[in-house]
Design a protein around this motif. Sequence first.
Motif, PDB file in Angstrom:
ATOM      1  N   LYS A 144       0.832  -1.208   0.000  1.00  0.00           N
ATOM      2  CA  LYS A 144       0.000   0.000   0.000  1.00  0.00           C
ATOM      3  C   LYS A 144       0.866   1.256   0.000  1.00  0.00           C
ATOM      4  O   LYS A 144       0.559   2.232  -0.694  1.00  0.00           O
ATOM      5  CB  LYS A 144      -0.935  -0.001   1.213  1.00  0.00           C
ATOM      6  N   GLN A 145       1.963   1.214   0.744  1.00  0.00           N
ATOM      7  CA  GLN A 145       2.875   2.345   0.777  1.00  0.00           C
ATOM      8  C   GLN A 145       3.509   2.569  -0.601  1.00  0.00           C
ATOM      9  O   GLN A 145       3.674   3.709  -1.043  1.00  0.00           O
ATOM     10  CB  GLN A 145       3.967   2.088   1.826  1.00  0.00           C
ATOM     11  N   GLU A 146       3.847   1.475  -1.284  1.00  0.00           N
ATOM     12  CA  GLU A 146       4.425   1.580  -2.622  1.00  0.00           C
ATOM     13  C   GLU A 146       3.419   2.189  -3.602  1.00  0.00           C
ATOM     14  O   GLU A 146       3.772   3.043  -4.421  1.00  0.00           O
ATOM     15  CB  GLU A 146       4.899   0.213  -3.113  1.00  0.00           C
ATOM     16  N   ILE A 147       2.166   1.781  -3.507  1.00  0.00           N
ATOM     17  CA  ILE A 147       1.130   2.355  -4.372  1.00  0.00           C
ATOM     18  C   ILE A 147       0.989   3.852  -4.083  1.00  0.00           C
ATOM     19  O   ILE A 147       0.898   4.667  -5.005  1.00  0.00           O
ATOM     20  CB  ILE A 147      -0.225   1.629  -4.195  1.00  0.00           C
ATOM     21  N   ARG A 148       1.002   4.211  -2.802  1.00  0.00           N
ATOM     22  CA  ARG A 148       0.916   5.642  -2.445  1.00  0.00           C
ATOM     23  C   ARG A 148       2.100   6.416  -3.033  1.00  0.00           C
ATOM     24  O   ARG A 148       1.946   7.532  -3.532  1.00  0.00           O
ATOM     25  CB  ARG A 148       0.876   5.811  -0.928  1.00  0.00           C
ATOM     26  N   ARG A 149       3.297   5.810  -2.957  1.00  0.00           N
ATOM     27  CA  ARG A 149       4.486   6.455  -3.508  1.00  0.00           C
ATOM     28  C   ARG A 149       4.340   6.674  -5.011  1.00  0.00           C
ATOM     29  O   ARG A 149       4.680   7.742  -5.527  1.00  0.00           O
ATOM     30  CB  ARG A 149       5.737   5.612  -3.218  1.00  0.00           C
ATOM     31  N   LEU A 150       3.805   5.666  -5.709  1.00  0.00           N
ATOM     32  CA  LEU A 150       3.636   5.772  -7.157  1.00  0.00           C
ATOM     33  C   LEU A 150       2.630   6.855  -7.545  1.00  0.00           C
ATOM     34  O   LEU A 150       2.714   7.425  -8.633  1.00  0.00           O
ATOM     35  CB  LEU A 150       3.192   4.422  -7.734  1.00  0.00           C
ATOM     36  N   LEU A 151       1.690   7.134  -6.647  1.00  0.00           N
ATOM     37  CA  LEU A 151       0.634   8.115  -6.950  1.00  0.00           C
ATOM     38  C   LEU A 151       0.854   9.464  -6.279  1.00  0.00           C
ATOM     39  O   LEU A 151       0.020  10.357  -6.415  1.00  0.00           O
ATOM     40  CB  LEU A 151      -0.730   7.542  -6.523  1.00  0.00           C
ATOM     41  N   GLU A 152       1.978   9.635  -5.596  1.00  0.00           N
ATOM     42  CA  GLU A 152       2.154  10.851  -4.798  1.00  0.00           C
ATOM     43  C   GLU A 152       2.197  12.140  -5.620  1.00  0.00           C
ATOM     44  O   GLU A 152       1.848  13.208  -5.113  1.00  0.00           O
ATOM     45  CB  GLU A 152       3.394  10.739  -3.907  1.00  0.00           C
ATOM     46  N   LEU A 153       2.577  12.054  -6.871  1.00  0.00           N
ATOM     47  CA  LEU A 153       2.617  13.248  -7.709  1.00  0.00           C
ATOM     48  C   LEU A 153       1.298  13.513  -8.425  1.00  0.00           C
ATOM     49  O   LEU A 153       1.158  14.520  -9.119  1.00  0.00           O
ATOM     50  CB  LEU A 153       3.759  13.149  -8.726  1.00  0.00           C
ATOM     51  N   TRP A 154       0.346  12.621  -8.271  1.00  0.00           N
ATOM     52  CA  TRP A 154      -0.959  12.775  -8.904  1.00  0.00           C
ATOM     53  C   TRP A 154      -1.810  13.765  -8.105  1.00  0.00           C
ATOM     54  O   TRP A 154      -1.717  13.849  -6.882  1.00  0.00           O
ATOM     55  CB  TRP A 154      -1.688  11.443  -8.939  1.00  0.00           C
ATOM     56  N   ASP A 155      -2.686  14.414  -8.799  1.00  0.00           N
ATOM     57  CA  ASP A 155      -3.691  15.251  -8.161  1.00  0.00           C
ATOM     58  C   ASP A 155      -4.672  14.331  -7.426  1.00  0.00           C
ATOM     59  O   ASP A 155      -4.993  13.248  -7.900  1.00  0.00           O
ATOM     60  CB  ASP A 155      -4.423  16.057  -9.248  1.00  0.00           C
ATOM     61  N   GLU A 156      -5.149  14.760  -6.259  1.00  0.00           N
ATOM     62  CA  GLU A 156      -6.090  13.958  -5.464  1.00  0.00           C
ATOM     63  C   GLU A 156      -7.324  13.548  -6.261  1.00  0.00           C
ATOM     64  O   GLU A 156      -7.817  12.428  -6.129  1.00  0.00           O
ATOM     65  CB  GLU A 156      -6.530  14.723  -4.209  1.00  0.00           C
ATOM     66  N   LYS A 157      -7.828  14.462  -7.069  1.00  0.00           N
ATOM     67  CA  LYS A 157      -9.013  14.161  -7.878  1.00  0.00           C
ATOM     68  C   LYS A 157      -8.721  13.060  -8.892  1.00  0.00           C
ATOM     69  O   LYS A 157      -9.577  12.216  -9.166  1.00  0.00           O
ATOM     70  CB  LYS A 157      -9.522  15.412  -8.582  1.00  0.00           C
ATOM     71  N   ASP A 158      -7.516  13.055  -9.453  1.00  0.00           N
ATOM     72  CA  ASP A 158      -7.143  12.020 -10.415  1.00  0.00           C
ATOM     73  C   ASP A 158      -7.025  10.657  -9.745  1.00  0.00           C
ATOM     74  O   ASP A 158      -7.440   9.643 -10.302  1.00  0.00           O
ATOM     75  CB  ASP A 158      -5.825  12.372 -11.108  1.00  0.00           C
ATOM     76  N   VAL A 159      -6.474  10.634  -8.533  1.00  0.00           N
ATOM     77  CA  VAL A 159      -6.373   9.378  -7.780  1.00  0.00           C
ATOM     78  C   VAL A 159      -7.771   8.840  -7.488  1.00  0.00           C
ATOM     79  O   VAL A 159      -8.051   7.652  -7.682  1.00  0.00           O
ATOM     80  CB  VAL A 159      -5.567   9.557  -6.470  1.00  0.00           C
ATOM     81  N   ALA A 160      -8.662   9.728  -7.047  1.00  0.00           N
ATOM     82  CA  ALA A 160     -10.042   9.318  -6.753  1.00  0.00           C
ATOM     83  C   ALA A 160     -10.734   8.804  -8.016  1.00  0.00           C
ATOM     84  O   ALA A 160     -11.426   7.773  -7.978  1.00  0.00           O
ATOM     85  CB  ALA A 160     -10.824  10.475  -6.140  1.00  0.00           C
ATOM     86  N   GLU A 161     -10.530   9.482  -9.131  1.00  0.00           N
ATOM     87  CA  GLU A 161     -11.151   9.069 -10.394  1.00  0.00           C
ATOM     88  C   GLU A 161     -10.575   7.736 -10.875  1.00  0.00           C
ATOM     89  O   GLU A 161     -11.304   6.873 -11.368  1.00  0.00           O
ATOM     90  CB  GLU A 161     -10.961  10.156 -11.461  1.00  0.00           C
ATOM     91  N   PHE A 162      -9.268   7.564 -10.745  1.00  0.00           N
ATOM     92  CA  PHE A 162      -8.622   6.313 -11.123  1.00  0.00           C
ATOM     93  C   PHE A 162      -9.199   5.156 -10.304  1.00  0.00           C
ATOM     94  O   PHE A 162      -9.557   4.105 -10.853  1.00  0.00           O
ATOM     95  CB  PHE A 162      -7.109   6.438 -10.912  1.00  0.00           C
ATOM     96  N   GLY A 163      -9.332   5.351  -9.009  1.00  0.00           N
ATOM     97  CA  GLY A 163      -9.929   4.325  -8.155  1.00  0.00           C
ATOM     98  C   GLY A 163     -11.362   4.022  -8.540  1.00  0.00           C
ATOM     99  O   GLY A 163     -11.778   2.864  -8.601  1.00  0.00           O
ATOM    100  N   ARG A 164     -12.115   5.068  -8.827  1.00  0.00           N
ATOM    101  CA  ARG A 164     -13.512   4.887  -9.226  1.00  0.00           C
ATOM    102  C   ARG A 164     -13.607   4.103 -10.532  1.00  0.00           C
ATOM    103  O   ARG A 164     -14.415   3.182 -10.652  1.00  0.00           O
ATOM    104  CB  ARG A 164     -14.198   6.252  -9.378  1.00  0.00           C
ATOM    105  N   LEU A 165     -12.774   4.431 -11.494  1.00  0.00           N
ATOM    106  CA  LEU A 165     -12.813   3.741 -12.787  1.00  0.00           C
ATOM    107  C   LEU A 165     -12.339   2.288 -12.673  1.00  0.00           C
ATOM    108  O   LEU A 165     -12.919   1.403 -13.318  1.00  0.00           O
ATOM    109  CB  LEU A 165     -11.987   4.502 -13.822  1.00  0.00           C
ATOM    110  N   LEU A 166     -11.323   2.040 -11.866  1.00  0.00           N
ATOM    111  CA  LEU A 166     -10.890   0.654 -11.648  1.00  0.00           C
ATOM    112  C   LEU A 166     -12.002  -0.160 -10.995  1.00  0.00           C
ATOM    113  O   LEU A 166     -12.259  -1.304 -11.377  1.00  0.00           O
ATOM    114  CB  LEU A 166      -9.629   0.603 -10.785  1.00  0.00           C
ATOM    115  N   GLU A 167     -12.658   0.445 -10.008  1.00  0.00           N
ATOM    116  CA  GLU A 167     -13.771  -0.235  -9.344  1.00  0.00           C
ATOM    117  C   GLU A 167     -14.898  -0.524 -10.327  1.00  0.00           C
ATOM    118  O   GLU A 167     -15.451  -1.630 -10.354  1.00  0.00           O
ATOM    119  CB  GLU A 167     -14.279   0.619  -8.178  1.00  0.00           C
ATOM    120  N   LEU A 168     -15.226   0.428 -11.155  1.00  0.00           N
ATOM    121  CA  LEU A 168     -16.259   0.238 -12.172  1.00  0.00           C
ATOM    122  C   LEU A 168     -15.871  -0.893 -13.133  1.00  0.00           C
ATOM    123  O   LEU A 168     -16.678  -1.773 -13.432  1.00  0.00           O
ATOM    124  CB  LEU A 168     -16.486   1.537 -12.951  1.00  0.00           C
ATOM    125  N   PHE A 169     -14.627  -0.885 -13.587  1.00  0.00           N
ATOM    126  CA  PHE A 169     -14.153  -1.935 -14.491  1.00  0.00           C
ATOM    127  C   PHE A 169     -14.256  -3.305 -13.822  1.00  0.00           C
ATOM    128  O   PHE A 169     -14.753  -4.253 -14.425  1.00  0.00           O
ATOM    129  CB  PHE A 169     -12.706  -1.635 -14.897  1.00  0.00           C
TER     130      PHE A 169
END
Length: 144
Positions: free
Chosen positions: A113-138
Amino acid sequence: MSEQDHDRVERELSLLIRQYRTLMVTSASTVHTGLELSAYATLRLLDTDGPLRASTIGERFALDKSTVSRQLSRLIDWGLVERTPDPSDGRAHLVAITPTGHDRLTGVSNDRKQEIRRLLELWDEKDVAEFGRLLELFNRTNAG
């Protein structure tokens, strides 16, 4: 959706799966040297849904009885799982994760989980939320 869009989704999904598989292989070897990815998946299943019969594990992962038996033997030898009599059927056994197995799994899960957070740390919060939402939808759309 265009052919180009479909190709892009397939290409990026393939890359994501390869990268995540590599992360999971690393997690498995951190739990115990020599732990195969399928045995790691079994350990995770037992942590969330166990205790279970070996036959149930085989059904969940479409593995034959001998493969499950071999995996469980190693996990037992390493002290990560244990067999106990099934209270509903004295002829059968249940397999459960041990406290050691749970602790090791929790440790690598936290690291992952820490590694995933590190990979996404430069992303905008909204993009992270949208990415999670789209993965969940898929995943929900394609869950079998």
